[in-house]
Design an enzyme around this catalytic site. Structure first.
Site, PDB file in Angstrom:
ATOM      1  N   LYS A 161       0.860  -1.191   0.000  1.00  0.00           N
ATOM      2  CA  LYS A 161       0.000   0.000   0.000  1.00  0.00           C
ATOM      3  C   LYS A 161       0.891   1.234   0.000  1.00  0.00           C
ATOM      4  CE  LYS A 161      -4.080   0.564   2.109  1.00  0.00           C
ATOM      5  NZ  LYS A 161      -5.166   0.512   1.120  1.00  0.00           N
TER       6      LYS A 161
HETATM    7  N1  PMP Z   1      -7.433  -3.361  -3.008  1.00  0.00           N
HETATM    8  C1  PMP Z   1      -7.023  -2.090  -2.906  1.00  0.00           C
HETATM    9  C2  PMP Z   1      -6.358  -1.446  -4.071  1.00  0.00           C
HETATM   10  C3  PMP Z   1      -7.226  -1.386  -1.713  1.00  0.00           C
HETATM   11  O1  PMP Z   1      -6.839  -0.120  -1.598  1.00  0.00           O
HETATM   12  C4  PMP Z   1      -7.878  -2.019  -0.634  1.00  0.00           C
HETATM   13  C5  PMP Z   1      -8.123  -1.270   0.647  1.00  0.00           C
HETATM   14  N2  PMP Z   1      -7.032  -1.387   1.525  1.00  0.00           N
HETATM   15  C6  PMP Z   1      -8.275  -3.351  -0.790  1.00  0.00           C
HETATM   16  C7  PMP Z   1      -8.036  -3.982  -1.992  1.00  0.00           C
HETATM   17  C8  PMP Z   1      -8.941  -4.086   0.335  1.00  0.00           C
HETATM   18  O2  PMP Z   1      -8.006  -4.383   1.338  1.00  0.00           O
HETATM   19  P1  PMP Z   1      -8.457  -4.522   2.853  1.00  0.00           P
HETATM   20  O3  PMP Z   1      -9.530  -5.534   2.900  1.00  0.00           O
HETATM   21  O4  PMP Z   1      -7.220  -4.967   3.559  1.00  0.00           O
HETATM   22  O5  PMP Z   1      -8.931  -3.191   3.292  1.00  0.00           O
END
Ligand code: PMP
Length: 308
Positions: A161
């Site tokens: 991220k």
């Molecule tokens: N894909 C992307 C590109 C994201 O930004 C997120 C949000 N963090 C997710 C998937 C979902 O991840 P999570 O369930 O860990 O929030």
């Protein structure tokens, strides 16, 4: 503020709680110019036993991994960030909220070589409702395959991220909204389905659930992992496999997962109804199990909750 965001009392900033208004950065911060930062999105839920942060340690572990991938010298361990987040929720007197930890390069270097730049780490928290709207959560959202491709591993790090790589998500989201849709679905460089601009995606075909594998370039979403676990434990067949554009059109059901979006049904893809256009039984089951898990109603998954 936009998004209806209401300020809370404090922001955690490198070891101290500072007033919300003072949580500012200098214009010459490296991260502002070049996107050199990593972040997380986390939710805290009201439960019968008080506020609990969902899979907090797993989120902070992912932040540490993201920092390693981008060679960002994070000054706090996952455990320290976990404690900081809980302290922030306590001091802000929040029951249910969204948490946004971020670490980025500050001042000290404005060339591309980041050497000498300070590293800032902050955590903000605020009350944030349904990311794709209450109606979206209930009836499902309308999505469109984006003209933008998800960042690929030959130029960025899809499993991390990193703040800078979200520019693609912003372009895709804007494009979808301007065209009258709720959310975008991004493909990878090979044309396989990857995910939404900020959510993982699942489809249902003949009673089986499919979601793209991490190697397709998806973020290893913590909601994705939770929903896979919850559905498999309930006896549903869940497969991590490549999903083509045709698979989207032939799906009986489809839904997004994400910390902000939780489990949101998809009712239309590229102007084609998904199934009947109503959220289907497996989507409803995933939603119900997830809601019960995050609010502490399922004893088997209480270990996912970090009570503040
Ligand atoms: N894909 C992307 C590109 C994201 O930004 C997120 C949000 N963090 C997710 C998937 C979902 O991840 P999570 O369930 O860990 O929030």
């Amino acid at each position: 503020m936009s998004d209806g965001m209401q300020p809370t009392k404090y922001v955690w900033s490198d070891g101290s709680l500072i007033p919300w208004e003072e949580a500012t950065v200098h214009v010459l911060s490296h991260g502002l110019h070049y996107g050199t930062g990593v972040f997380e999105g986390i939710r805290c839920y009201a439960t019968g036993d008080g506020p609990a942060v969902f899979r907090l340690g797993d989120h902070m572990d992912r932040m540490v991994r993201s920092a390693k991938a981008f060679r960002l010298p994070l000054e706090w361990s996952s455990g320290e960030l976990t404690a900081a987040a809980k302290e922030l929720v306590r001091q802000n007197e929040l029951d249910a909220c969204y948490l946004r930890p971020i670490a980025f390069l500050g001042t000290g270097s404005i060339g591309l070589n980041p050497r000498g730049a300070t590293v800032r780490t902050m955590i903000a928290s605020w009350v944030w409702g349904a990311y794709l709207g209450d109606e979206g959560l209930e009836r499902g959202v309308r999505v469109r395959v984006s003209s933008w491709r998800r960042v690929s591993q030959d130029s960025l790090i899809p499993n991390a991220k990193g703040t800078g790589q979200y520019v693609t998500s912003v372009l895709a989201k804007q494009e979808a909204i301007i065209a009258g849709y709720d959310e975008a679905l991004l493909l990878n460089a090979l044309g396989y389905v990857v995910e939404g601009s900020g959510e993982n995606v699942f489809i249902v075909r003949d009673g089986s659930v499919w979601t793209p594998p991490i190697s397709a370039g998806v973020l290893d979403g913590i909601t994705r992992d939770s929903v896979i676990t919850l559905l498999r434990d309930a006896g549903v067949d869940v497969q991590e496999r490549l999903v083509s554009r045709a698979d989207l059109y032939y799906a009986d059901e489809a839904f997004f997962t994400g910390t902000a979006a939780e489990v949101t049904p998809i009712r239309e893809i590229d102007d084609r109804l998904v199934g009947t256009g109503e959220p289907g039984p497996i989507t409803r089951q995933a939603q119900a199990l997830f809601t019960e898990a995050v609010t502490g109603k399922l004893s088997d998954y209480r270990h996912w909750l970090d009570f503040v």
